[in-house]
Design a protein around this motif. Structure first.
Motif, PDB file in Angstrom:
ATOM      1  N   PHE A   7       0.735  -1.159  -0.012  1.00 49.78           N
ATOM      2  CA  PHE A   7       0.082   0.030  -0.250  1.00 49.78           C
ATOM      3  C   PHE A   7       1.042   1.414  -0.103  1.00 49.78           C
ATOM      4  CE2 PHE A   7      -3.738   2.024   0.603  1.00 49.78           C
ATOM      5  CZ  PHE A   7      -3.637   3.121   1.064  1.00 49.78           C
ATOM      6  N   GLY A   8       0.424   1.993  -0.884  1.00 53.78           N
ATOM      7  CA  GLY A   8       1.361   3.434  -1.067  1.00 53.78           C
ATOM      8  C   GLY A   8       1.513   3.647  -2.443  1.00 53.78           C
ATOM      9  N   GLY A   9       1.575   4.921  -2.834  1.00 49.39           N
ATOM     10  CA  GLY A   9       1.882   5.556  -3.947  1.00 49.39           C
ATOM     11  C   GLY A   9       0.679   5.013  -4.866  1.00 49.39           C
ATOM     12  N   SER A  10       0.904   4.355  -5.852  1.00 50.77           N
ATOM     13  CA  SER A  10      -0.306   3.878  -6.749  1.00 50.77           C
ATOM     14  C   SER A  10      -0.677   2.400  -6.368  1.00 50.77           C
ATOM     15  CB  SER A  10       0.251   3.625  -8.312  1.00 50.77           C
ATOM     16  OG  SER A  10       1.404   2.926  -8.422  1.00 50.77           O
ATOM     17  N   CYS A  11      -0.231   1.905  -5.247  1.00 54.85           N
ATOM     18  CA  CYS A  11      -0.498   0.493  -4.924  1.00 54.85           C
ATOM     19  C   CYS A  11      -1.624   0.865  -3.663  1.00 54.85           C
ATOM     20  CB  CYS A  11       0.713  -0.175  -4.289  1.00 54.85           C
ATOM     21  SG  CYS A  11       2.079  -0.659  -5.540  1.00 54.85           S
ATOM     22  N   ILE A  12      -2.546  -0.224  -3.892  1.00 54.02           N
ATOM     23  CA  ILE A  12      -3.788   0.068  -2.859  1.00 54.02           C
ATOM     24  C   ILE A  12      -3.960  -1.066  -1.958  1.00 54.02           C
ATOM     25  CG2 ILE A  12      -5.116   1.615  -4.537  1.00 54.02           C
ATOM     26  CD1 ILE A  12      -6.780  -0.942  -5.571  1.00 54.02           C
ATOM     27  N   GLY A  13      -2.984  -1.908  -1.821  1.00 52.81           N
ATOM     28  CA  GLY A  13      -3.291  -3.081  -1.115  1.00 52.81           C
ATOM     29  C   GLY A  13      -4.074  -4.201  -1.820  1.00 52.81           C
ATOM     30  N   GLY A  14      -4.457  -5.174  -0.899  1.00 55.95           N
ATOM     31  CA  GLY A  14      -5.392  -6.225  -1.390  1.00 55.95           C
ATOM     32  C   GLY A  14      -4.982  -7.490  -0.903  1.00 55.95           C
ATOM     33  N   THR A  15      -5.546  -8.441  -1.527  1.00 56.29           N
ATOM     34  CA  THR A  15      -5.221  -9.827  -1.094  1.00 56.29           C
ATOM     35  C   THR A  15      -3.787 -10.331  -1.243  1.00 56.29           C
ATOM     36  OG1 THR A  15      -7.268 -10.309  -2.154  1.00 56.29           O
ATOM     37  CG2 THR A  15      -5.904 -12.383  -1.591  1.00 56.29           C
ATOM     38  N   ASN A  16      -3.413 -11.050  -0.241  1.00 58.62           N
ATOM     39  CA  ASN A  16      -1.789 -11.890  -0.431  1.00 58.62           C
ATOM     40  C   ASN A  16      -2.291 -12.990  -0.703  1.00 58.62           C
ATOM     41  OD1 ASN A  16      -0.810  -9.604   0.785  1.00 58.62           O
ATOM     42  ND2 ASN A  16      -1.142 -10.325   2.944  1.00 58.62           N
ATOM     43  N   TYR A  17      -1.258 -13.727  -1.523  1.00 66.48           N
ATOM     44  CA  TYR A  17      -1.387 -15.153  -2.403  1.00 66.48           C
ATOM     45  C   TYR A  17      -0.283 -16.088  -1.817  1.00 66.48           C
ATOM     46  CZ  TYR A  17      -4.570 -12.518  -5.104  1.00 66.48           C
ATOM     47  OH  TYR A  17      -5.562 -11.751  -5.543  1.00 66.48           O
ATOM     48  N   TRP A  18      -0.507 -17.099  -1.505  1.00 63.84           N
ATOM     49  CA  TRP A  18       0.283 -18.186  -1.243  1.00 63.84           C
ATOM     50  C   TRP A  18       0.457 -19.488  -2.137  1.00 63.84           C
ATOM     51  CZ3 TRP A  18       3.026 -17.505   3.279  1.00 63.84           C
ATOM     52  CH2 TRP A  18       2.990 -16.419   4.149  1.00 63.84           C
ATOM     53  N   GLY A  19       1.349 -20.267  -2.171  1.00 64.24           N
ATOM     54  CA  GLY A  19       1.580 -21.402  -2.986  1.00 64.24           C
ATOM     55  C   GLY A  19       1.263 -22.401  -2.167  1.00 64.24           C
ATOM     56  N   GLN A  20       1.231 -23.487  -2.766  1.00 60.83           N
ATOM     57  CA  GLN A  20       0.877 -24.975  -2.153  1.00 60.83           C
ATOM     58  C   GLN A  20       2.170 -25.446  -1.274  1.00 60.83           C
ATOM     59  OE1 GLN A  20       2.037 -24.626  -5.079  1.00 60.83           O
ATOM     60  NE2 GLN A  20       3.265 -26.324  -5.352  1.00 60.83           N
ATOM     61  N   GLY A  21       3.461 -24.906  -1.590  1.00 58.81           N
ATOM     62  CA  GLY A  21       4.383 -25.471  -0.647  1.00 58.81           C
ATOM     63  C   GLY A  21       5.249 -26.501  -1.328  1.00 58.81           C
ATOM     64  N   THR A  22       6.460 -26.726  -1.004  1.00 50.64           N
ATOM     65  CA  THR A  22       7.202 -27.563  -1.608  1.00 50.64           C
ATOM     66  C   THR A  22       8.251 -28.087  -0.346  1.00 50.64           C
ATOM     67  OG1 THR A  22       8.873 -28.201  -3.259  1.00 50.64           O
ATOM     68  CG2 THR A  22       9.103 -26.046  -2.424  1.00 50.64           C
ATOM     69  N   GLN A  23       8.300 -29.405  -0.187  1.00 52.73           N
ATOM     70  CA  GLN A  23       9.050 -29.950   0.788  1.00 52.73           C
ATOM     71  C   GLN A  23      10.401 -29.990   0.738  1.00 52.73           C
ATOM     72  OE1 GLN A  23       7.709 -31.192   4.076  1.00 52.73           O
ATOM     73  NE2 GLN A  23       9.897 -31.413   4.771  1.00 52.73           N
ATOM     74  N   VAL A  24      11.318 -29.526   1.641  1.00 57.85           N
ATOM     75  CA  VAL A  24      12.878 -29.617   1.858  1.00 57.85           C
ATOM     76  C   VAL A  24      13.100 -30.575   2.950  1.00 57.85           C
ATOM     77  CG1 VAL A  24      14.943 -28.299   2.234  1.00 57.85           C
ATOM     78  CG2 VAL A  24      13.063 -27.445   0.606  1.00 57.85           C
ATOM     79  N   THR A  25      13.768 -31.411   3.011  1.00 59.29           N
ATOM     80  CA  THR A  25      14.247 -32.649   3.905  1.00 59.29           C
ATOM     81  C   THR A  25      15.872 -32.588   3.797  1.00 59.29           C
ATOM     82  OG1 THR A  25      12.161 -33.706   3.708  1.00 59.29           O
ATOM     83  CG2 THR A  25      14.067 -34.872   4.608  1.00 59.29           C
ATOM     84  N   VAL A  26      16.413 -32.285   4.726  1.00 59.15           N
ATOM     85  CA  VAL A  26      17.851 -32.258   5.100  1.00 59.15           C
ATOM     86  C   VAL A  26      18.287 -33.174   6.054  1.00 59.15           C
ATOM     87  CG1 VAL A  26      19.930 -30.939   5.305  1.00 59.15           C
ATOM     88  CG2 VAL A  26      17.977 -29.742   4.335  1.00 59.15           C
ATOM     89  N   SER A  27      19.104 -34.404   5.547  1.00 57.01           N
ATOM     90  CA  SER A  27      19.500 -35.321   6.677  1.00 57.01           C
ATOM     91  C   SER A  27      20.788 -35.298   6.715  1.00 57.01           C
ATOM     92  CB  SER A  27      19.446 -36.682   5.765  1.00 57.01           C
ATOM     93  OG  SER A  27      20.118 -36.874   4.635  1.00 57.01           O
ATOM     94  N   SER A  28      21.172 -35.773   7.965  1.00 56.74           N
ATOM     95  CA  SER A  28      22.507 -35.191   8.671  1.00 56.74           C
ATOM     96  C   SER A  28      23.456 -36.272   8.438  1.00 56.74           C
ATOM     97  CB  SER A  28      22.322 -35.128  10.419  1.00 56.74           C
ATOM     98  OG  SER A  28      21.692 -36.530  10.643  1.00 56.74           O
TER      99      SER A  28
END
Length: 122
Positions: A101-122
């Motif tokens: 929000f600010g200037g020419s931007c008026i805010g609105g909906t935020n969007y999310w992806g479905q996610g991607t799994q990261v697995t780090v093994s020791s």
């Protein structure tokens, strides 16, 4: 409706690297900031990194110096390069488009992806 599609997750040994991608039509929109978050089962979502429309970036202390956020404006793709991965980086990673929000931007909906799994093994 804006769709965010992540890819690039997987399994890697500690010390390894992965690059996450997020395709979204608003990556190059000056009224959106693009972010990465992660969430471990049973825990709150954790901020990882943000890239603003002016190209400035910020990182959580836990990933600073190891992760790099970037974007390809021409292709509308957001990236997260993750190096020196640790087992504690194991999480579901989400990209987000957060309206401003600010200037020419008026805010609105935020969007999310479905996610991607990261697995780090020791």
């Amino acid at each position: 409706q804006v769709q965010l599609v992540e890819s690039g997750g997987g399994s890697v040994q500690a010390g390894g690297s992965l690059r996450l991608s997020c395709a979204a039509s608003v990556v190059n929109d000056p009224c959106y900031e693009m972010s990465w978050y992660r969430r471990h089962p049973g825990k709150e979502r954790e901020y990882v990194s943000i890239i603003r429309s002016d190209g400035s970036t910020s990182y959580a202390d836990s990933v600073k110096g190891r992760f790099t956020i970037s974007k390809d404006n021409a292709k509308n793709i957001l990236f997260l390069q993750m190096n020196s991965l640790k087992p504690e980086d194991t999480d579901m990673y989400y990209c987000a488009a957060e309206s401003t929000f600010g200037g020419s931007c008026i805010g609105g909906t935020n969007y999310w992806g479905q996610g991607t799994q990261v697995t780090v093994s020791s």
